[in-house]
Motif scaffolding. Sequence first.
Motif, PDB file in Angstrom:
ATOM      1  N   LEU A 184      -6.347  -2.993  57.715  1.00  0.00           N
ATOM      2  CA  LEU A 184      -4.964  -2.890  58.166  1.00  0.00           C
ATOM      3  C   LEU A 184      -4.100  -3.751  57.240  1.00  0.00           C
ATOM      4  N   HIS A 185      -3.965  -3.285  56.011  1.00  0.00           N
ATOM      5  CA  HIS A 185      -3.293  -4.036  54.964  1.00  0.00           C
ATOM      6  C   HIS A 185      -1.777  -4.015  55.149  1.00  0.00           C
ATOM      7  N   ASP A 186      -1.107  -4.958  54.481  1.00  0.00           N
ATOM      8  CA  ASP A 186       0.347  -4.949  54.410  1.00  0.00           C
ATOM      9  C   ASP A 186       0.758  -4.321  53.083  1.00  0.00           C
ATOM     10  N   ARG A 187       1.670  -3.353  53.152  1.00  0.00           N
ATOM     11  CA  ARG A 187       2.191  -2.695  51.948  1.00  0.00           C
ATOM     12  C   ARG A 187       3.703  -2.623  52.040  1.00  0.00           C
ATOM     13  N   VAL A 188       4.370  -3.110  50.998  1.00  0.00           N
ATOM     14  CA  VAL A 188       5.824  -3.051  50.926  1.00  0.00           C
ATOM     15  C   VAL A 188       6.217  -2.431  49.590  1.00  0.00           C
ATOM     16  N   ILE A 189       7.079  -1.435  49.633  1.00  0.00           N
ATOM     17  CA  ILE A 189       7.477  -0.697  48.438  1.00  0.00           C
ATOM     18  C   ILE A 189       8.962  -0.907  48.188  1.00  0.00           C
ATOM     19  N   PHE A 190       9.262  -1.313  46.950  1.00  0.00           N
ATOM     20  CA  PHE A 190      10.648  -1.413  46.492  1.00  0.00           C
ATOM     21  C   PHE A 190      10.911  -0.235  45.562  1.00  0.00           C
ATOM     22  N   ARG A 191      12.012   0.461  45.797  1.00  0.00           N
ATOM     23  CA  ARG A 191      12.394   1.598  44.949  1.00  0.00           C
ATOM     24  C   ARG A 191      13.868   1.486  44.560  1.00  0.00           C
ATOM     25  N   ARG A 192      14.190   2.068  43.390  1.00  0.00           N
ATOM     26  CA  ARG A 192      15.581   2.212  42.978  1.00  0.00           C
ATOM     27  C   ARG A 192      15.684   3.446  42.109  1.00  0.00           C
ATOM     28  N   GLU A 193      16.864   4.049  42.085  1.00  0.00           N
ATOM     29  CA  GLU A 193      17.057   5.298  41.350  1.00  0.00           C
ATOM     30  C   GLU A 193      17.057   5.082  39.840  1.00  0.00           C
ATOM     31  N   THR A 194      17.643   3.978  39.397  1.00  0.00           N
ATOM     32  CA  THR A 194      17.700   3.648  37.972  1.00  0.00           C
ATOM     33  C   THR A 194      17.393   2.169  37.801  1.00  0.00           C
ATOM     34  N   GLU A 195      17.285   1.736  36.525  1.00  0.00           N
ATOM     35  CA  GLU A 195      16.954   0.343  36.249  1.00  0.00           C
ATOM     36  C   GLU A 195      18.042  -0.630  36.681  1.00  0.00           C
ATOM     37  N   THR A 196      19.255  -0.140  36.932  1.00  0.00           N
ATOM     38  CA  THR A 196      20.356  -1.017  37.321  1.00  0.00           C
ATOM     39  C   THR A 196      20.800  -0.818  38.771  1.00  0.00           C
ATOM     40  N   ALA A 197      20.190   0.129  39.453  1.00  0.00           N
ATOM     41  CA  ALA A 197      20.564   0.414  40.838  1.00  0.00           C
ATOM     42  C   ALA A 197      19.976  -0.637  41.781  1.00  0.00           C
ATOM     43  N   PRO A 198      20.547  -0.784  42.980  1.00  0.00           N
ATOM     44  CA  PRO A 198      19.985  -1.732  43.950  1.00  0.00           C
ATOM     45  C   PRO A 198      18.650  -1.244  44.485  1.00  0.00           C
ATOM     46  N   TRP A 199      17.825  -2.170  44.922  1.00  0.00           N
ATOM     47  CA  TRP A 199      16.519  -1.851  45.478  1.00  0.00           C
ATOM     48  C   TRP A 199      16.623  -1.447  46.946  1.00  0.00           C
ATOM     49  N   THR A 200      15.765  -0.529  47.340  1.00  0.00           N
ATOM     50  CA  THR A 200      15.522  -0.283  48.764  1.00  0.00           C
ATOM     51  C   THR A 200      14.103  -0.741  49.066  1.00  0.00           C
ATOM     52  N   ARG A 201      13.893  -1.194  50.285  1.00  0.00           N
ATOM     53  CA  ARG A 201      12.576  -1.718  50.664  1.00  0.00           C
ATOM     54  C   ARG A 201      12.042  -0.932  51.854  1.00  0.00           C
ATOM     55  N   THR A 202      10.777  -0.510  51.760  1.00  0.00           N
ATOM     56  CA  THR A 202      10.156   0.257  52.827  1.00  0.00           C
ATOM     57  C   THR A 202       8.755  -0.283  53.074  1.00  0.00           C
ATOM     58  N   ARG A 203       8.382  -0.402  54.321  1.00  0.00           N
ATOM     59  CA  ARG A 203       7.014  -0.794  54.649  1.00  0.00           C
ATOM     60  C   ARG A 203       6.182   0.465  54.876  1.00  0.00           C
ATOM     61  N   PHE A 204       4.995   0.528  54.293  1.00  0.00           N
ATOM     62  CA  PHE A 204       4.112   1.684  54.401  1.00  0.00           C
ATOM     63  C   PHE A 204       2.917   1.382  55.305  1.00  0.00           C
ATOM     64  N   TYR A 205       2.410   2.432  55.912  1.00  0.00           N
ATOM     65  CA  TYR A 205       1.107   2.319  56.557  1.00  0.00           C
ATOM     66  C   TYR A 205       0.055   1.951  55.514  1.00  0.00           C
TER      67      TYR A 205
END
Length: 206
Positions: A184-205
């Motif tokens: 039951l690991h912890d996984r957190v994903i940061f994504r952004r559309e481009t190299e200068t865009a702000p990050w979004t953060r999502t927790r995954f199963y």
Amino acid sequence: MAPVELTNPDFTTREDPFALFGEWLEEAKKSEINDPNATSLATVDSDGLPNVRMVLLKDYDEDGFVFYTNFESQKGEEILATKKAAMCFHWKSLRRQVRLRGAVTVVDDAEADAYFASRARGSRIGAWASKQSRPLESRFALEKEVAKFTAKYAVGEIPRPPHWSGFRIAPVYIEFWKDGAFRLHDRVIFRRETETAPWTRTRFYP
């Protein structure tokens, strides 16, 4: 039956992936026996077939993650053709992993020159002597090349070869993974559309 305990979720609320990576890397330097900056580097060839190998991370900041190589090597040619790559850090002692991927650019000459000058003299000779990723008839042939360039640069500074420099991966995806009991690991994903865009953060199963 007692409830299953999840791993400490503190890191899952962090907002800055670069700062979090820096903290994890510093912890790895204290616990990993060899090369805490080692990372697997994934590229793809002209047929779309993936390749992966270990390299050493030499620098990172909010602009990206930097490593150096021979541009005429297999990985060098593949990156120059696609301008994309991915990395995976795995710190077994900490039971942690970081994955990232994004577009790749070549570091500027001043940055490459400064890093090349910081390398051991033998490593700088090796950058000239090795025709990386190409057939080698014998160990003796390599040693002859090393001897040739050792004589050529017996005194004074050793210039950086024109085919040797650095790549910077500007991630648009960074995943932090921490081992948990019963997988039951912890996984957190940061994504952004481009190299200068702000990050979004999502927790995954897990």
